[in-house]
Design an enzyme around this catalytic site. Structure first.
Site, mmCIF file in Angstrom:
data_model
loop_
_atom_site.group_PDB
_atom_site.id
_atom_site.type_symbol
_atom_site.label_atom_id
_atom_site.label_comp_id
_atom_site.label_asym_id
_atom_site.label_seq_id
_atom_site.Cartn_x
_atom_site.Cartn_y
_atom_site.Cartn_z
ATOM 1 N N GLU A 167 0.804 -1.216 0.000
ATOM 2 C CA GLU A 167 0.000 0.000 0.000
ATOM 3 C C GLU A 167 0.843 1.275 0.000
ATOM 4 O O GLU A 167 0.789 2.070 0.962
ATOM 5 C CB GLU A 167 -0.965 -0.013 1.195
ATOM 6 C CG GLU A 167 -1.914 -1.197 1.176
ATOM 7 C CD GLU A 167 -3.021 -1.113 2.239
ATOM 8 O OE1 GLU A 167 -2.998 -0.162 3.032
ATOM 9 O OE2 GLU A 167 -3.898 -1.992 2.239
ATOM 10 N N GLU A 352 -5.091 -8.792 0.670
ATOM 11 C CA GLU A 352 -5.739 -8.533 1.958
ATOM 12 C C GLU A 352 -7.220 -8.326 1.716
ATOM 13 O O GLU A 352 -7.611 -7.650 0.756
ATOM 14 C CB GLU A 352 -5.223 -7.258 2.650
ATOM 15 C CG GLU A 352 -3.838 -7.359 3.221
ATOM 16 C CD GLU A 352 -3.373 -6.064 3.889
ATOM 17 O OE1 GLU A 352 -4.232 -5.270 4.339
ATOM 18 O OE2 GLU A 352 -2.159 -5.857 3.932
#
Ligand code: FCB
Length: 455
Positions: A167, A352
């Site tokens: 991220e 995720e």
């Protein structure tokens, strides 16, 4: 074709964690402090002053945690390396105790039939490098590539899947623009510079990886469809800006060789010129894309929310998780299809996906009943199957997270685990969602889709 057979036979069924969130013992065996160690020890930075000093004590209980995965039948484990365990000062000579910790972990995973996916950077920059400017300093590109190469040489013969960054948008946005993550800066000029350095660092590491010739490598981004809150053209424009800023800031340069044009308008004078050689470097091909998906972003125009002028709308009466994120499973399908349509047929892993809920404590020696989390997982797996049906090359799914853990600025107040952790006793208790996910894994997806279990 039954829906379950949509998941390919070699589909990876995994769980994910990250180093600072679970390991504890951040300074053990010669490790150097990270920016998250420093940040969490800053008064007021995290809920309740919580830190990762102990976390899930995974640094000492890793064998027990691998045994739990094995018990559930988990096929793959995504975890991150703490850079400061390998290089206490971020660079220089290797700390062999830290390097050996992950080596033992990888060996036991392989012996347990669990495939490791290693993330090189899940937000815990060595503090010593932050003292030299951290990601704002262009030298960070080489610092990262050198660290990555050390990891490739140490574990590359045993690790089939590598991710450079987790991220990066959160790194530049939360860490450097908004300041609620380490290192806690608030500067638009820094944020865009950091984004560029992260991209160059990512590509430089991929180049080093290619010269060593093992396994596959990609990066992990968090994406969410940006839906305008109303049909008002101002809200539509705001949603488009939010999309450029969050979803395309990293992926357009990697796949298309240019930044989204909207960003120059959004950032104005803070937007830098980018050297063509850098943009060429960033185009370095990757083997897969990791997508983290939690929610969608219902977006409205908000002139006060600089620099993007787009705010997230919290809608009443809509199911949300304990962290406030709207439950919107179809957004996963939409996101995966969007990646395929915009960037082509890149292999994808959902790296995720999961939900925070305020679970009840376990009943004596029983499981923790968390029906909402199990339902969240089931509905998102259905969405993943729908994306496969639409032609997305989805190769695996990793539930976030194996364990309740240190949820950054929220400390221990948000529980995402399939396994409950009692942070006083460090006792692990399976939740109903873990048993459900174990059934999904063993039935290769059928249990999530209501189809017949496969032999
Ligand atoms: C993601 C992070 C992960 C965890 C989940 C809930 O943004 O990658 O570490 O905090 O959200």
């Amino acid at each position: 074709m039954s829906p379950a057979s949509l998941f390919p036979d070699d589909f990876l069924w995994g769980v994910a964690t990250s180093a600072y969130q679970i390991e504890g013992s951040p300074l053990a065996d010669g490790a150097g402090p990270s920016i998250w160690h420093r940040f969490s020890h800053t008064p007021g930075a995290t809920h309740n002053g919580d830190t990762g000093d102990v976390a899930c004590d995974h640094y000492r209980r890793w064998r027990e945690d691998i045994a739990l995965m094995r018990e559930l039948g988990i096929g793959a484990y995504r975890f991150s390396l703490a850079w400061g365990r390998l290089f206490p000062a971020g660079r220089g000579s290797v700390n062999s105790a830290g390097r050996d910790f992950y080596s033992r972990l990888i060996d036991l995973l392989l012996e347990s039939g669990i495939r490791p996916m290693v993330t090189l950077y899940h937000w815990d920059l060595p503090a010593a490098l932050d003292d030299q400017g951290g990601w704002v300093n262009r030298d960070s590109i080489d610092w990262f590539a050198d660290y990555a190469e050390t990891a490739f040489r140490a574990y590359g013969d045993r690790v089939p899947l590598w991710a450079t960054f987790n991220e990066p948008w959160v790194v530049s946005d939360a860490g450097y623009l908004r300041g609620y993550h380490a290192p806690g800066h608030r500067s638009a000029a820094e944020a865009v510079l950091v984004a560029h350095h992260l991209l160059c660092a990512h590509a430089s590491a991929v180049r080093r990886f290619r010269s060593l010739g093992h396994g596959t490598i990609g990066l992990v981004v968090n994406l969410e469809p940006k839906h305008p809150a109303t049909d008002d053209p101002r809200d539509r424009a705001a949603a488009a800006r939010a999309d450029a800023y969050m979803n395309r800031l990293y992926l357009d340069p990697i796949f298309l060789g240019r930044y989204p044009p909207e960003l120059a308008n959004i950032f104005g004078a803070a937007w830098p010129d980018h050297a063509p050689a850098d943009l060429a470097l960033i185009l370095e091909p990757i083997d897969f894309l990791g997508v983290n998906y939690y929610s969608r972003g219902v977006t409205r125009d908000d002139p006060g929310d600089l620099p993007v002028r787009a705010a997230r709308v919290i809608r009443e009466g809509v199911p949300r998780t304990d962290i406030g994120w709207e439950v919107h499973p179809d957004g996963l399908r939409e996101t995966l299809v969007w990646v395929k349509e915009r960037y082509g047929d890149v292999p994808i892993y959902v790296t995720e996906n999961g939900a925070a809920y305020d679970d009840p404590p376990p009943v004596a020696d029983g499981v923790v009943e968390d029906p909402l989390r199990a339902d969240y997982l089931r509905r998102h797996l259905e969405a993943a199957a729908a994306a496969i049906a639409q032609g997305v090359d989805l190769r695996g799914y990793f539930a976030w997270s194996l364990l309740d853990n240190f949820e950054w600025q929220y400390g221990y107040s948000k529980r995402f685990g399939l396994v409950r952790v009692d942070f006083d006793s460090q006792r692990r208790t399976l939740k109903r969602s873990a048993l459900f996910y174990g059934d999904v894994v063993r039935s290769r997806g059928a249990a999530a889709l209501g189809g017949p279990a496969r032999p």
